[in-house]
Scaffold this motif. Structure first.
Motif, short mmCIF file in Angstrom:
data_model
loop_
_atom_site.label_atom_id
_atom_site.label_comp_id
_atom_site.label_asym_id
_atom_site.label_seq_id
_atom_site.Cartn_x
_atom_site.Cartn_y
_atom_site.Cartn_z
N SER A 40 0.83 -1.21 0.00
CA SER A 40 0.00 0.00 0.00
C SER A 40 0.87 1.25 0.00
O SER A 40 2.06 1.20 0.31
CB SER A 40 -0.90 0.02 1.24
OG SER A 40 -0.14 0.24 2.42
N ARG A 42 0.58 3.65 2.14
CA ARG A 42 0.96 3.88 3.53
C ARG A 42 2.26 3.15 3.85
O ARG A 42 3.14 3.67 4.54
CB ARG A 42 -0.15 3.42 4.46
CG ARG A 42 -1.45 4.21 4.37
CD ARG A 42 -2.57 3.45 5.08
NE ARG A 42 -3.81 4.17 5.18
CZ ARG A 42 -4.73 4.24 4.25
NH1 ARG A 42 -4.53 3.66 3.06
NH2 ARG A 42 -5.86 4.89 4.44
N SER A 46 5.99 4.42 4.89
CA SER A 46 6.66 3.90 6.08
C SER A 46 8.12 3.56 5.78
O SER A 46 9.01 3.80 6.60
CB SER A 46 5.93 2.66 6.60
OG SER A 46 4.65 2.98 7.10
N CYS A 67 -3.51 14.56 2.56
CA CYS A 67 -4.24 13.53 3.29
C CYS A 67 -3.47 13.23 4.57
O CYS A 67 -2.24 13.07 4.54
CB CYS A 67 -4.37 12.28 2.43
SG CYS A 67 -5.15 10.89 3.28
N GLU A 68 -4.18 13.13 5.69
CA GLU A 68 -3.50 12.93 6.96
C GLU A 68 -2.73 11.62 7.02
O GLU A 68 -1.78 11.48 7.79
CB GLU A 68 -4.50 13.00 8.11
CG GLU A 68 -3.85 13.29 9.45
CD GLU A 68 -4.80 13.92 10.45
OE1 GLU A 68 -4.35 14.25 11.56
OE2 GLU A 68 -6.00 14.09 10.12
N THR A 69 -3.11 10.64 6.19
CA THR A 69 -2.36 9.37 6.18
C THR A 69 -0.94 9.57 5.65
O THR A 69 -0.07 8.73 5.87
CB THR A 69 -3.08 8.32 5.31
OG1 THR A 69 -3.24 8.82 3.98
CG2 THR A 69 -4.43 7.97 5.90
N THR A 72 1.12 10.27 8.93
CA THR A 72 1.19 9.23 9.96
C THR A 72 2.51 8.46 9.98
O THR A 72 3.10 8.27 11.06
CB THR A 72 0.00 8.27 9.81
OG1 THR A 72 -1.23 9.01 9.93
CG2 THR A 72 0.04 7.18 10.87
N SER A 173 0.48 5.14 -4.79
CA SER A 173 -0.55 4.17 -4.46
C SER A 173 -1.31 3.86 -5.74
O SER A 173 -1.60 4.76 -6.53
CB SER A 173 -1.49 4.74 -3.39
OG SER A 173 -2.53 3.83 -3.10
N ASP A 250 -10.71 0.42 3.69
CA ASP A 250 -9.92 1.45 4.37
C ASP A 250 -9.45 0.97 5.74
O ASP A 250 -8.32 1.23 6.16
CB ASP A 250 -10.72 2.74 4.52
CG ASP A 250 -10.75 3.57 3.24
OD1 ASP A 250 -9.87 3.34 2.38
OD2 ASP A 250 -11.64 4.42 3.09
N ASP A 254 -5.55 0.61 7.14
CA ASP A 254 -5.09 1.28 8.35
C ASP A 254 -4.49 0.30 9.35
O ASP A 254 -3.68 0.69 10.20
CB ASP A 254 -6.26 2.02 9.03
CG ASP A 254 -6.66 3.27 8.26
OD1 ASP A 254 -5.81 3.81 7.52
OD2 ASP A 254 -7.82 3.70 8.40
N LEU A 257 0.59 -1.10 8.63
CA LEU A 257 1.50 -0.09 8.11
C LEU A 257 2.92 -0.63 7.94
O LEU A 257 3.74 -0.01 7.29
CB LEU A 257 1.53 1.12 9.06
CG LEU A 257 0.21 1.88 9.22
CD1 LEU A 257 0.40 3.05 10.18
CD2 LEU A 257 -0.28 2.39 7.87
N TRP A 333 -10.12 14.80 1.53
CA TRP A 333 -9.09 15.21 2.49
C TRP A 333 -9.70 16.24 3.43
O TRP A 333 -9.82 17.42 3.08
CB TRP A 333 -7.88 15.80 1.77
CG TRP A 333 -7.10 14.81 0.96
CD1 TRP A 333 -7.30 13.46 0.90
CD2 TRP A 333 -6.00 15.08 0.09
NE1 TRP A 333 -6.42 12.87 0.04
CE2 TRP A 333 -5.59 13.84 -0.46
CE3 TRP A 333 -5.32 16.24 -0.26
CZ2 TRP A 333 -4.53 13.73 -1.36
CZ3 TRP A 333 -4.27 16.13 -1.15
CH2 TRP A 333 -3.87 14.90 -1.70
#
Length: 377
Positions: A40, A42, A46, A67-69, A72, A173, A250, A254, A257, A333
């Motif tokens: 992903s 995310r 990472s 986007c807040e992701t 993270t 993505s 979704d 989440d 990660l 967003w």
């Protein structure tokens, strides 16, 4: 910044991008050279955040509109995340980026994104190049532009003046624009070696499974005639299965990660996609919808190989009107909770739910719903 120091083992377990060279997707040799496919976007971020921490990069500069992701993974590595003002294209404002870079006490990771596949101004390209020359790490999130650049490579002809790639790391993505359940591409400049991946586990299989369920739900919903909810502002009950599939997909993303390879199902589906052809289909769908818009609706990325983005003082009403037809913003967003109160946030931006295989009638129905939202109640 020494990008070769403290390097880790190579990621031999990852798979190369299927079909990239056979489709001619890399005309300048730097769009996705030796790109690898992880589970992903995310997880791709990472990997970037982990590399930053291993190389004493403790600050990430993000566009204020994001986007807040995106933030993270950097928070999880105890990095400071600082927003930088954006311009009318929803990308870094060049002057603001210049000031933010100069304010950094040490090397920073700069995450840039061509929102809606909109072009990059020459001024911003110069600021990103300057940041790299100063030793900062430029990371491009190409999620929105990965297809458009197959038709128009980098929007500036940098090859003649600057043979280097426009970023040190590129990620994308895949499920936003491609008919796949999950997956993300990541590629790095020479000298940057990322952490090896862990083996796939039950959580990764859940990502693929729920992603496939979402694809099926989307296909089933779009195959039906468009219907309107009898409750203004609420979604038709007939699309409950689609909303449930969206939430499950979704939630699965989440929940995992930690980076792992994409699964064989995703890799097989990717290998079957004619990427340039899909890009042209996206451009047609975008252009068709945008050509039908009028009034207080300003398309931002008309004709790009991406879902349409619009600005309107009636964006909230438009969103509700589209939801009543079971059309939900593919990019939502919301203002990040950590942004300061005085930070600008474009409340009037809205993405429109079109797809490359949409019928002309669906485009007309969506445009009609948008027009209806502009009429005072």
């Amino acid at each position: 910044m020494d990008r070769s120091a403290q390097s880790h083992d190579s990621m031999a377990a990852m798979e190369p991008v299927p079909g990239a060279s056979s489709h001619g997707a890399d005309p300048h040799g730097w769009h996705w050279p030796a790109a690898l496919t992880v589970c992903s976007g995310r997880q791709a971020l990472s990997l970037v955040a982990r590399w930053c921490r291993a190389h004493a990069i403790t600050t990430a500069l993000l566009p204020a509109y994001h986007c807040e992701t995106m933030a993270t993974p950097f928070w999880l590595e105890a990095m400071a995340v600082r927003p930088v003002a954006v311009d009318g294209r929803l990308q870094f404002d060049p002057a603001a980026l210049h000031s933010a870079v100069d304010a950094c006490a040490g090397p920073a990771a700069i995450l840039t994104c061509r929102v809606g596949a909109m072009t990059v101004t020459e001024e911003l390209a110069q600021e990103l190049s300057r940041a790299r020359q100063l030793g900062h790490l430029v990371v491009e999130d190409a999620t929105h532009s990965l297809l458009d650049e197959l038709i128009d490579p980098f929007p500036l002809d940098l090859a003649a003046s600057n043979p280097e790639p426009p970023a040190d790391i590129r990620i994308a993505s895949l499920r936003k624009l491609l008919p796949v359940p999950d997956g993300a591409w990541i590629t790095t400049a020479p000298g940057i070696t990322l952490d090896p991946l862990r083996s796939r586990g039950a959580q990764d299989e859940a990502v693929t499974r729920t992603g496939l369920e979402l694809l099926e739900a989307q296909h089933a919903w779009r195959a039906q005639p468009i219907i309107s909810s009898t409750e203004p502002g609420s979604a038709p009950p007939e699309c409950a299965a689609l909303l449930t599939a969206m939430a499950r997909a979704d939630a699965a993303l989440d929940a995992t990660l930690s980076p792992a390879p994409a699964g064989p199902v995703t890799l097989t589906m990717l290998a079957r996609i004619d990427l340039p052809r899909w890009a042209l289909a996206w451009r047609r769908a975008n252009s068709r919808l945008c050509s039908l818009l009028a009034g207080d609706v300003r398309p931002l990325n008309a004709g790009r190989a991406c879902f349409p983005l619009i600005r309107s003082t009636h964006s909230t009403s438009i969103d509700k009107s589209l939801a009543a037809h079971g059309a939900f913003a593919p990019q939502y967003w919301s203002r990040p909770s950590w942004l300061s109160e005085d930070a600008d946030w474009p409340e009037d931006v809205l993405s429109i739910d079109v797809a490359p295989d949409d019928t002309e009638q669906r485009a007309v129905t969506l445009a009609t719903a948008i027009a209806a939202a502009l009429v005072p109640a």
